[in-house]
Motif scaffolding. Structure first.
Motif, PDB file in Angstrom:
ATOM      1  N   TYR A 215       0.840  -1.196   0.000  1.00 23.54           N
ATOM      2  CA  TYR A 215       0.000   0.000   0.000  1.00 23.54           C
ATOM      3  C   TYR A 215       0.874   1.245   0.000  1.00 23.54           C
ATOM      4  O   TYR A 215       1.894   1.304   0.693  1.00 23.54           O
ATOM      5  CB  TYR A 215      -0.909   0.022   1.229  1.00 23.54           C
ATOM      6  CG  TYR A 215      -1.716   1.292   1.333  1.00 23.54           C
ATOM      7  CD1 TYR A 215      -2.823   1.501   0.537  1.00 23.54           C
ATOM      8  CD2 TYR A 215      -1.332   2.304   2.218  1.00 23.54           C
ATOM      9  CE1 TYR A 215      -3.559   2.671   0.612  1.00 23.54           C
ATOM     10  CE2 TYR A 215      -2.059   3.476   2.310  1.00 23.54           C
ATOM     11  CZ  TYR A 215      -3.160   3.661   1.503  1.00 23.54           C
ATOM     12  OH  TYR A 215      -3.870   4.833   1.579  1.00 23.54           O
ATOM     13  N   MET A 216       0.491   2.247  -0.765  1.00 23.57           N
ATOM     14  CA  MET A 216       1.217   3.511  -0.785  1.00 23.57           C
ATOM     15  C   MET A 216       0.218   4.661  -0.857  1.00 23.57           C
ATOM     16  O   MET A 216      -0.624   4.698  -1.761  1.00 23.57           O
ATOM     17  CB  MET A 216       2.156   3.571  -1.988  1.00 23.57           C
ATOM     18  CG  MET A 216       2.951   4.878  -2.086  1.00 23.57           C
ATOM     19  SD  MET A 216       4.055   5.162  -0.654  1.00 23.57           S
ATOM     20  CE  MET A 216       5.235   3.840  -0.868  1.00 23.57           C
TER      21      MET A 216
ATOM     22  N   GLN B  66      12.184  12.690   6.365  1.00 18.61           N
ATOM     23  CA  GLN B  66      11.768  12.000   7.587  1.00 18.61           C
ATOM     24  C   GLN B  66      10.254  12.074   7.752  1.00 18.61           C
ATOM     25  O   GLN B  66       9.601  11.079   8.102  1.00 18.61           O
ATOM     26  CB  GLN B  66      12.449  12.617   8.804  1.00 18.61           C
ATOM     27  CG  GLN B  66      12.064  11.963  10.120  1.00 18.61           C
ATOM     28  CD  GLN B  66      12.597  12.709  11.325  1.00 18.61           C
ATOM     29  OE1 GLN B  66      12.471  13.927  11.408  1.00 18.61           O
ATOM     30  NE2 GLN B  66      13.209  11.986  12.249  1.00 18.61           N
ATOM     31  N   MET B  67       9.674  13.235   7.493  1.00 24.17           N
ATOM     32  CA  MET B  67       8.227  13.390   7.578  1.00 24.17           C
ATOM     33  C   MET B  67       7.529  12.476   6.578  1.00 24.17           C
ATOM     34  O   MET B  67       6.509  11.847   6.895  1.00 24.17           O
ATOM     35  CB  MET B  67       7.834  14.846   7.324  1.00 24.17           C
ATOM     36  CG  MET B  67       8.283  15.822   8.388  1.00 24.17           C
ATOM     37  SD  MET B  67       7.681  17.494   8.047  1.00 24.17           S
ATOM     38  CE  MET B  67       5.909  17.293   8.255  1.00 24.17           C
ATOM     39  N   ARG B  68       8.071  12.411   5.370  1.00 22.61           N
ATOM     40  CA  ARG B  68       7.503  11.548   4.329  1.00 22.61           C
ATOM     41  C   ARG B  68       7.511  10.089   4.793  1.00 22.61           C
ATOM     42  O   ARG B  68       6.506   9.386   4.686  1.00 22.61           O
ATOM     43  CB  ARG B  68       8.307  11.717   3.040  1.00 22.61           C
ATOM     44  CG  ARG B  68       7.941  10.751   1.921  1.00 22.61           C
ATOM     45  CD  ARG B  68       8.831  11.014   0.711  1.00 22.61           C
ATOM     46  NE  ARG B  68       8.519  12.315   0.135  1.00 22.61           N
ATOM     47  CZ  ARG B  68       7.591  12.503  -0.797  1.00 22.61           C
ATOM     48  NH1 ARG B  68       6.904  11.475  -1.262  1.00 22.61           N
ATOM     49  NH2 ARG B  68       7.366  13.705  -1.271  1.00 22.61           N
ATOM     50  N   ASP B  69       8.648   9.645   5.326  1.00 25.58           N
ATOM     51  CA  ASP B  69       8.776   8.258   5.771  1.00 25.58           C
ATOM     52  C   ASP B  69       7.812   7.949   6.909  1.00 25.58           C
ATOM     53  O   ASP B  69       7.191   6.867   6.935  1.00 25.58           O
ATOM     54  CB  ASP B  69      10.210   7.978   6.217  1.00 25.58           C
ATOM     55  CG  ASP B  69      11.210   8.039   5.070  1.00 25.58           C
ATOM     56  OD1 ASP B  69      10.777   7.958   3.898  1.00 25.58           O
ATOM     57  OD2 ASP B  69      12.420   8.168   5.343  1.00 25.58           O
ATOM     58  N   LEU B  70       7.672   8.883   7.854  1.00 28.21           N
ATOM     59  CA  LEU B  70       6.765   8.680   8.973  1.00 28.21           C
ATOM     60  C   LEU B  70       5.320   8.598   8.510  1.00 28.21           C
ATOM     61  O   LEU B  70       4.554   7.739   8.961  1.00 28.21           O
ATOM     62  CB  LEU B  70       6.916   9.823   9.988  1.00 28.21           C
ATOM     63  CG  LEU B  70       8.192   9.824  10.825  1.00 28.21           C
ATOM     64  CD1 LEU B  70       8.293  11.125  11.621  1.00 28.21           C
ATOM     65  CD2 LEU B  70       8.223   8.626  11.769  1.00 28.21           C
ATOM     66  N   PHE B  71       4.947   9.481   7.588  1.00 27.42           N
ATOM     67  CA  PHE B  71       3.569   9.484   7.104  1.00 27.42           C
ATOM     68  C   PHE B  71       3.261   8.192   6.350  1.00 27.42           C
ATOM     69  O   PHE B  71       2.185   7.604   6.521  1.00 27.42           O
ATOM     70  CB  PHE B  71       3.333  10.688   6.186  1.00 27.42           C
ATOM     71  CG  PHE B  71       1.923  10.758   5.654  1.00 27.42           C
ATOM     72  CD1 PHE B  71       0.902  11.256   6.443  1.00 27.42           C
ATOM     73  CD2 PHE B  71       1.613  10.310   4.374  1.00 27.42           C
ATOM     74  CE1 PHE B  71      -0.404  11.309   5.973  1.00 27.42           C
ATOM     75  CE2 PHE B  71       0.317  10.350   3.898  1.00 27.42           C
ATOM     76  CZ  PHE B  71      -0.693  10.859   4.697  1.00 27.42           C
ATOM     77  N   ILE B  72       4.182   7.756   5.518  1.00 29.57           N
ATOM     78  CA  ILE B  72       3.973   6.520   4.757  1.00 29.57           C
ATOM     79  C   ILE B  72       3.836   5.332   5.698  1.00 29.57           C
ATOM     80  O   ILE B  72       2.957   4.478   5.530  1.00 29.57           O
ATOM     81  CB  ILE B  72       5.125   6.300   3.760  1.00 29.57           C
ATOM     82  CG1 ILE B  72       5.062   7.362   2.652  1.00 29.57           C
ATOM     83  CG2 ILE B  72       5.065   4.899   3.153  1.00 29.57           C
ATOM     84  CD1 ILE B  72       6.245   7.346   1.709  1.00 29.57           C
ATOM     85  N   ALA B  73       4.702   5.266   6.715  1.00 27.70           N
ATOM     86  CA  ALA B  73       4.629   4.158   7.673  1.00 27.70           C
ATOM     87  C   ALA B  73       3.291   4.164   8.406  1.00 27.70           C
ATOM     88  O   ALA B  73       2.664   3.104   8.593  1.00 27.70           O
ATOM     89  CB  ALA B  73       5.781   4.251   8.661  1.00 27.70           C
ATOM     90  N   ASP B  74       2.841   5.341   8.829  1.00 36.80           N
ATOM     91  CA  ASP B  74       1.561   5.450   9.530  1.00 36.80           C
ATOM     92  C   ASP B  74       0.401   5.090   8.600  1.00 36.80           C
ATOM     93  O   ASP B  74      -0.569   4.441   9.023  1.00 36.80           O
ATOM     94  CB  ASP B  74       1.365   6.851  10.084  1.00 36.80           C
ATOM     95  CG  ASP B  74       2.250   7.134  11.288  1.00 36.80           C
ATOM     96  OD1 ASP B  74       2.788   6.170  11.858  1.00 36.80           O
ATOM     97  OD2 ASP B  74       2.408   8.324  11.640  1.00 36.80           O
TER      98      ASP B  74
ATOM     99  N   PHE C  37      -3.844   1.433   6.931  1.00 34.42           N
ATOM    100  CA  PHE C  37      -4.465   0.622   5.882  1.00 34.42           C
ATOM    101  C   PHE C  37      -4.604  -0.831   6.332  1.00 34.42           C
ATOM    102  O   PHE C  37      -5.676  -1.433   6.215  1.00 34.42           O
ATOM    103  CB  PHE C  37      -3.631   0.687   4.606  1.00 34.42           C
ATOM    104  CG  PHE C  37      -4.098  -0.263   3.532  1.00 34.42           C
ATOM    105  CD1 PHE C  37      -5.188   0.038   2.747  1.00 34.42           C
ATOM    106  CD2 PHE C  37      -3.436  -1.472   3.333  1.00 34.42           C
ATOM    107  CE1 PHE C  37      -5.628  -0.857   1.765  1.00 34.42           C
ATOM    108  CE2 PHE C  37      -3.858  -2.363   2.354  1.00 34.42           C
ATOM    109  CZ  PHE C  37      -4.963  -2.060   1.572  1.00 34.42           C
ATOM    110  N   SER C  38      -3.521  -1.406   6.874  1.00 31.61           N
ATOM    111  CA  SER C  38      -3.576  -2.807   7.296  1.00 31.61           C
ATOM    112  C   SER C  38      -4.530  -2.993   8.467  1.00 31.61           C
ATOM    113  O   SER C  38      -5.253  -4.000   8.537  1.00 31.61           O
ATOM    114  CB  SER C  38      -2.172  -3.316   7.643  1.00 31.61           C
ATOM    115  OG  SER C  38      -1.606  -2.572   8.701  1.00 31.61           O
ATOM    116  N   ASN C  39      -4.580  -2.016   9.386  1.00 27.37           N
ATOM    117  CA  ASN C  39      -5.533  -2.091  10.502  1.00 27.37           C
ATOM    118  C   ASN C  39      -6.970  -2.092   9.984  1.00 27.37           C
ATOM    119  O   ASN C  39      -7.832  -2.806  10.500  1.00 27.37           O
ATOM    120  CB  ASN C  39      -5.336  -0.921  11.455  1.00 27.37           C
ATOM    121  CG  ASN C  39      -4.093  -1.062  12.304  1.00 27.37           C
ATOM    122  OD1 ASN C  39      -3.545  -2.150  12.427  1.00 27.37           O
ATOM    123  ND2 ASN C  39      -3.638   0.034  12.884  1.00 27.37           N
TER     124      ASN C  39
END
Length: 345
Positions: free
Chosen positions: A160-161, A292-300, A305-307
């Motif tokens: 997911y992206m 860093q903000m981009r990476d954090l947002f994508i991870a969240d 999505f999986s939740n």
């Protein structure tokens, strides 16, 4: 429901103090009384009691041992804990089924690790198993399924992206909260040790001193040296008045002068806050790290999505409760007994 999923999983891990290792399948249960049938999978009474005990400990950790005498979310805490235990069981079943679909496999070493952790729990808390009528095997299965749910959710989020527009929107709207500034200051307090205002004549003297110090800094004296001598801020005086902080961590007037000041220069006026008068020099401004903000947002976003996917599986699960479900109750010490024990101690 999404929040409940994470609470269920977190409760399992925290209560047992373990981090289990998943497997694609669990050992078959011996013939036992069944509490529920979830998507065709039977949940034995001992396994359900394990889920219920873990939910019970999580509730008591949050609200204390007398939580069972109150209502939460419009229903009794006891009934709510049973619902959370059942949700955890459903989560375990759907996670196990998805794990098979995704071919999630763990090593024999990981299986041995989780077995050793379950045995360690038994050794440390033998009375729990006896009183609540579950076994080491039930602990193993619960932890295995909890870990499988973690692995499955991670797998679901892999492909997911979020959209580039959503990522950029998050960066634009939150960038200021990820920037920091380093500044030095001298605080001349206008309050006493109880944070009450000093007499007006004393405040006037304090302001005169602050204005004198501001001028001395403008004339070339080092603000750090003066801070060490004059500042009344115990939080920074040992560091020559220096702080590094982000938005929302300081009083607004101090934050504004620090962030809007030019690095290497002193704010041209005294800055007055509820604490007193400040002389502020901005040392360094560090902009937000957008990567860093981009990476954090994508991870969240992947986790959300999986939740959501797991929540849908849980909501669509076929759940049949047997009469035994209503018979199983939380085993706890009544509030009056707890209070008596506290008084005796």
């Amino acid at each position: 429901m999404k929040k409940r999923i994470m609470v269920c999983l977190l409760g399992l891990m925290m209560v047992f103090g373990l981090v289990g290792c998943g497997d694609e399948e669990v050992a078959p249960q011996e013939s036992q009384e069944i509490v529920a049938i979830i998507n065709g999978t039977e949940i034995s009474a001992p396994l359900f009691r394990t889920y219920l005990w873990s939910a019970q400990q999580f509730f008591e950790m949050l609200s204390g041992p007398t939580v069972w005498e109150i209502d939460i979310e419009g229903q009794s805490a006891k009934d709510l804990a049973k619902e959370r235990a059942l949700e955890s069981a459903i989560l375990g079943v759907v996670a196990e089924q998805k794990a098979k679909e995704f071919n999630i496999v763990v090593s024999d070493q990981e299986k041995e690790t989780i077995k050793a952790q379950a045995l360690d729990f038994e050794a440390k808390s033998p009375g729990v198993l006896q009183e609540h009528e579950f076994t080491v095997a039930d602990i193993e299965e619960l932890l295995l399924l909890a870990d499988l749910s973690t692995k499955v959710q991670a797998k679901m989020g892999e492909n997911y992206m979020p959209s580039e527009a959503d990522i950029q929107k998050f960066i634009d709207e939150n960038k200021k909260f990820y920037e920091t500034v380093t500044s030095r200051h001298i605080l001349i307090k206008t309050t006493d040790d109880n944070n009450q205002p000093l007499p007006e004549n004393i405040i006037a003297e304090k302001k005169a001193l602050a204005e004198e110090l501001l001028q001395r800094v403008k004339d070339g004296e080092e603000i750090g040296v003066l801070a060490a001598e004059y500042s009344e801020d115990p939080g920074s005086v040992m560091n020559n008045g220096e702080y590094t902080f982000g938005r929302g961590q300081m009083v607004p007037e101090f934050e504004q002068a620090s962030f809007e000041g030019t690095p290497g220069e002193v704010w041209p006026e005294l800055v007055e806050t509820d604490f007193g008068y400040h002389i502020i020099e901005t040392i360094k401004y560090t902009p937000a790290d957008e990567q860093q903000m981009r990476d954090l947002f994508i991870a969240d976003a992947k986790a959300a999505f999986s939740n959501s996917e797991i929540a849908t599986l849980i909501e669509n699960a076929q759940v049949e409760k047997t009469p035994l479900y209503n018979e199983i109750q939380i085993i706890y010490t009544p509030a009056e007994v707890v209070e008596e024990e506290i008084i005796v101690q």
